[in-house]
Design an enzyme around this catalytic site. Structure first.
Site, mmCIF file in Angstrom:
data_model
loop_
_atom_site.group_PDB
_atom_site.id
_atom_site.type_symbol
_atom_site.label_atom_id
_atom_site.label_comp_id
_atom_site.label_asym_id
_atom_site.label_seq_id
_atom_site.Cartn_x
_atom_site.Cartn_y
_atom_site.Cartn_z
ATOM 1 C CE LYS A 144 -4.214 1.256 2.527
ATOM 2 N NZ LYS A 144 -4.833 1.128 3.863
HETATM 3 C C1 E4P Z 1 -8.254 2.087 3.882
HETATM 4 O O1 E4P Z 1 -7.418 1.421 3.335
HETATM 5 C C2 E4P Z 1 -8.008 2.864 5.087
HETATM 6 O O2 E4P Z 1 -7.205 2.089 5.931
HETATM 7 C C3 E4P Z 1 -9.267 3.189 5.844
HETATM 8 O O3 E4P Z 1 -10.408 2.813 5.130
HETATM 9 C C4 E4P Z 1 -9.310 4.584 6.371
HETATM 10 O O4 E4P Z 1 -10.525 4.771 7.050
HETATM 11 P P1 E4P Z 1 -10.777 5.998 8.051
HETATM 12 O O5 E4P Z 1 -10.900 7.243 7.238
HETATM 13 O O6 E4P Z 1 -12.044 5.664 8.753
HETATM 14 O O7 E4P Z 1 -9.578 6.051 8.962
#
Ligand code: E4P
Length: 217
Positions: free
Chosen positions: A83
């Site tokens: 990622k």
């Molecule tokens: C996705 O890959 C992220 O880890 C996640 O969905 C972020 O979510 P949040 O905005 O609730 O922290």
């Protein structure tokens, strides 16, 4: 539509995975912090539970270091998805790692143009953050729709991974638009089963059943 679970909590992942609800997992530095565990150790354990892609996020900000971190994370297991953030360094890392045949999830996407760049850099997944757009009074679902239209217009194979999902409505809307994947916290995935009329109906059935005086077993 595939369901990824957005957590590094192995017990929660195992519980949902046993029900067949988990097609993959996403983590990020904040979720690793919340787990209180070492990133390499917990990610390896998650990869052993889930067959599908498990996103592990780099933390370097320069491309060379990001690439090195991505390669190290990818050594954890065959189902690792590296990622990377949607920056020029992240896009460069995406191009290098995807050319090496690794899965890459480009995260922190907040515009259709960013999603276009990620697709051109060979991303396996693009992660538009719905909830964080809603937080600043924009409509996160509009972004999912725009990316769907653009990717379909040009036949990009990058999968739209609707992220930062906070509500069951985000899940419904993502499915209606045609997002390929949603990633949501375990609590949101579990709450998809809830409906007040289900609870009310079940309560009435139980009361009537008690009045019959019967038992099935
Ligand atoms: C996705 O890959 C992220 O880890 C996640 O969905 C972020 O979510 P949040 O905005 O609730 O922290």
């Amino acid at each position: 539509m595939k369901f990824f679970v957005d957590t590094a909590d192995v017990d929660a992942i195992r519980e949902l995975n046993d029900l067949g609800m988990v097609d993959g997992v996403t983590t990020n530095p904040s979720l690793i912090l919340k787990s209180g565990r070492d990133i390499l150790e917990v990610t390896k354990e998650i990869c052993g539970i889930v067959d599908g892609p498990v996103s592990a996020e780099v933390v370097a900000l320069e491309a060379d270091a990001m690439i090195a971190e991505g390669r190290k994370l990818a050594e954890i297991a065959d189902n690792i998805t590296v990622k990377v953030p949607l920056t020029w360094a992240g896009l460069k890392t995406c191009k290098v790692l995807s050319d090496e045949g690794r899965m890459v999830n480009v995260t922190l996407c907040f515009s259709a143009n960013q999603a276009l760049l990620a697709a051109k850099a060979g991303a396996t997944f693009i992660s538009p953050f719905i909830g964080r757009l809603d937080d600043i009074n924009l409509d996160g679902m509009d972004l999912i729709q725009d990316i769907r239209t653009i990717y379909d217009n040009f036949g990009f194979e990058t999968q739209i991974l609707a992220a930062s999902i906070r509500t069951v409505n985000h899940v419904t809307q993502s499915a209606l638009i045609g997002a390929d994947v949603i990633t949501a916290p375990p609590s949101v995935i579990k709450s998809l089963a809830s409906h007040p009329l289900t609870d009310k109906g079940l309560d009435a059935f139980m009361k009537d059943w008690a009045k019959t005086g019967q038992s099935i077993l």
